[in-house]
Design a protein around this motif. Structure first.
Motif, short mmCIF file in Angstrom:
data_model
loop_
_atom_site.label_atom_id
_atom_site.label_comp_id
_atom_site.label_asym_id
_atom_site.label_seq_id
_atom_site.Cartn_x
_atom_site.Cartn_y
_atom_site.Cartn_z
N GLU A 50 12.98 -61.57 115.43
CA GLU A 50 12.89 -62.68 114.49
C GLU A 50 13.73 -62.47 113.24
OE1 GLU A 50 8.98 -62.03 111.74
OE2 GLU A 50 8.57 -62.65 113.81
N THR A 51 13.98 -61.18 112.87
CA THR A 51 14.69 -60.91 111.62
C THR A 51 15.52 -59.64 111.75
OG1 THR A 51 12.83 -61.84 110.37
CG2 THR A 51 14.43 -60.55 109.13
N LYS A 52 16.74 -59.69 111.18
CA LYS A 52 17.58 -58.51 111.04
C LYS A 52 18.07 -58.45 109.59
CE LYS A 52 19.44 -58.26 115.76
NZ LYS A 52 20.69 -58.20 116.58
N ILE A 53 17.85 -57.30 108.94
CA ILE A 53 18.22 -57.14 107.54
C ILE A 53 18.83 -55.77 107.36
CG2 ILE A 53 17.33 -56.96 105.16
CD1 ILE A 53 15.04 -58.82 106.04
N GLN A 54 19.87 -55.69 106.52
CA GLN A 54 20.48 -54.39 106.25
C GLN A 54 20.85 -54.28 104.78
OE1 GLN A 54 23.84 -53.30 108.66
NE2 GLN A 54 24.22 -51.42 107.52
N LYS A 55 20.52 -53.13 104.19
CA LYS A 55 20.99 -52.77 102.86
C LYS A 55 21.14 -51.26 102.81
CE LYS A 55 20.21 -53.29 97.90
NZ LYS A 55 19.28 -53.78 96.83
N ARG A 56 22.33 -50.80 102.50
CA ARG A 56 22.64 -49.38 102.51
C ARG A 56 22.29 -48.81 103.89
NH1 ARG A 56 20.95 -47.35 96.38
NH2 ARG A 56 21.43 -49.33 95.34
N GLU A 57 21.60 -47.65 103.91
CA GLU A 57 21.25 -47.05 105.20
C GLU A 57 19.97 -47.63 105.79
OE1 GLU A 57 21.06 -45.79 102.08
OE2 GLU A 57 20.53 -43.67 102.24
N PHE A 58 19.34 -48.56 105.07
CA PHE A 58 18.07 -49.13 105.52
C PHE A 58 18.34 -50.40 106.35
CE2 PHE A 58 17.17 -46.95 101.47
CZ PHE A 58 16.28 -45.99 101.93
N VAL A 59 18.28 -50.23 107.66
CA VAL A 59 18.44 -51.35 108.59
C VAL A 59 17.07 -51.69 109.15
CG1 VAL A 59 19.49 -52.12 110.76
CG2 VAL A 59 20.79 -50.66 109.18
N THR A 60 16.71 -52.97 109.14
CA THR A 60 15.38 -53.40 109.60
C THR A 60 15.51 -54.50 110.63
OG1 THR A 60 14.43 -52.91 107.42
CG2 THR A 60 13.15 -54.33 108.90
N HIS A 61 14.80 -54.34 111.75
CA HIS A 61 14.64 -55.40 112.74
C HIS A 61 13.14 -55.66 112.89
CE1 HIS A 61 18.71 -54.60 115.00
NE2 HIS A 61 18.88 -54.86 113.72
N VAL A 62 12.77 -56.92 112.89
CA VAL A 62 11.37 -57.33 113.11
C VAL A 62 11.32 -58.15 114.38
CG1 VAL A 62 9.35 -58.47 112.13
CG2 VAL A 62 11.05 -57.41 110.61
N GLY A 63 10.42 -57.80 115.28
CA GLY A 63 10.34 -58.55 116.52
C GLY A 63 9.05 -58.27 117.26
N TYR A 64 9.03 -58.66 118.53
CA TYR A 64 7.82 -58.55 119.35
C TYR A 64 8.10 -57.74 120.60
CZ TYR A 64 5.72 -62.14 116.42
OH TYR A 64 5.21 -62.84 115.35
N TYR A 65 7.16 -56.85 120.91
CA TYR A 65 7.21 -56.07 122.14
C TYR A 65 5.88 -56.26 122.87
CZ TYR A 65 7.68 -52.18 125.41
OH TYR A 65 7.77 -51.43 126.55
N LYS A 66 5.94 -56.88 124.02
CA LYS A 66 4.74 -57.18 124.80
C LYS A 66 3.67 -57.87 123.95
CE LYS A 66 5.55 -53.59 128.25
NZ LYS A 66 5.03 -52.40 128.97
N GLY A 67 4.12 -58.81 123.12
CA GLY A 67 3.22 -59.61 122.31
C GLY A 67 2.81 -58.98 120.99
N LYS A 68 3.21 -57.73 120.74
CA LYS A 68 2.83 -57.06 119.49
C LYS A 68 4.00 -57.11 118.52
CE LYS A 68 0.96 -52.71 117.65
NZ LYS A 68 -0.31 -53.26 117.19
N ARG A 69 3.73 -57.55 117.30
CA ARG A 69 4.77 -57.63 116.28
C ARG A 69 5.02 -56.24 115.69
NH1 ARG A 69 5.39 -59.31 110.55
NH2 ARG A 69 7.25 -60.63 110.35
#
Length: 290
Positions: A50-69
């Motif tokens: 649902e989301t991809k964000i990056q700043k400096r070395e901090f890369v973040t992906h938010v999503g779902y795996y088998k229904g769990k966020r």
């Protein structure tokens, strides 16, 4: 009293300063990796992102795996970055950004933070390619010189013993991680005690062009033993973050565990030729268990 702007720093969009995240980006379970390139190694297994964000070395992906966020974040290397990560993650869930005040104790959220990282084994009987879950972590870094960490009697004994064995001018710190997460996620893994070092070369006994102050440093790590009523404690592996995770997690009230892909063995001199497969196997195993 409201937290001053110089202490709780927010970006123009209201996100936390370094991570560049908003509270909505934080899931109850957070997976962390050191290398930013490993974030997509985790999120490639998600059903959706649902989301991809990056700043400096901090890369973040938010999503779902088998229904769990799930939220997966890269941290870079070292406990200095873990100081940023843990404080800002906690702020995102336990500080009201509008009022700039900490939430009441009975409203505070406890995160489940799972580190997936690479590590080198110190003992010959821990094979390259294995997975290790950390029970105790010992920090040789200076981060806990600045926080009021409370250690158990065993932890103080272990840290003092390492100080004496290595003839250090300061006492390291020792912290036990989450028993709950270790039992849930570490089934079938080697259970070990991880040494967190403040560098990759000298602090881990590597010699390129610079000699070591203690030429037998690796042997000292390998030979250390502490006997207690709970049994014998030895150092099994080392890396650069776990002790910072465990110490800050304890003080902030979060469940934290470190899962290690053993890609090298310093006792035998081996390095995994398929290190990416070792890491990916640990990622899949972890996702299926969280």
């Amino acid at each position: 009293m409201p937290i001053p702007e110089s202490e709780l720093i927010l970006n123009k969009d209201g996100s936390i300063y370094h991570l560049n995240l908003l509270p909505d980006h934080i899931s109850e379970t957070i997976i962390t990796v050191g290398d930013p390139e490993r974030v997509p190694m985790v999120s490639q297994h998600f059903d959706s992102i649902e989301t991809k964000i990056q700043k400096r070395e901090f890369v973040t992906h938010v999503g779902y795996y088998k229904g769990k966020r799930l939220t997966v974040i890269s941290t870079g290397m070292g406990t200095d970055n873990i100081d940023i990560l843990l404080n800002e993650l906690d702020a995102l869930v336990n500080i009201d950004f509008m009022a700039r005040e900490a939430c009441p104790h009975d409203e505070r959220i406890q995160l489940r933070i799972v580190r997936i990282g690479t590590s080198g084994a110190l003992q010959a009987d821990i094979p390259v390619g294995s997975h290790l879950v950390t029970e105790h972590a010992v920090g040789l870094d200076s981060l806990m010189q600045f926080y009021p960490l409370v250690e158990t009697g065993l932890e103080v004994e272990v840290a003092t013993g390492i100080q004496q064995a290595l003839q250090l001018p300061y006492r390291p710190y020792c912290v036990r991680g989450s028993d709950l997460l270790r039992e849930q996620l570490g089934k079938g893994m080697v259970v070990g005690n991880t040494l967190t070092c403040p560098g990759f070369y000298g602090p881990q006994g590597r010699v390129l062009r610079l000699d070591l102050r203690q030429p037998d440093l690796i042997q000292q790590f390998q030979n250390f033993r502490h006997q207690s009523a709970e049994g014998e404690l030895r150092l099994t592996n080392f890396e650069m973050e776990t002790a910072g995770y465990y110490a800050l997690g304890r003080m902030l009230g979060h469940e934290v565990v470190s899962l290690n892909a053993i890609v090298a063995n310093r006792a035998t001199g081996e390095f995994a030729t398929d290190s990416e497969n070792v890491i990916n196997d640990l990622i899949v195993k972890t996702l299926d268990r969280v």
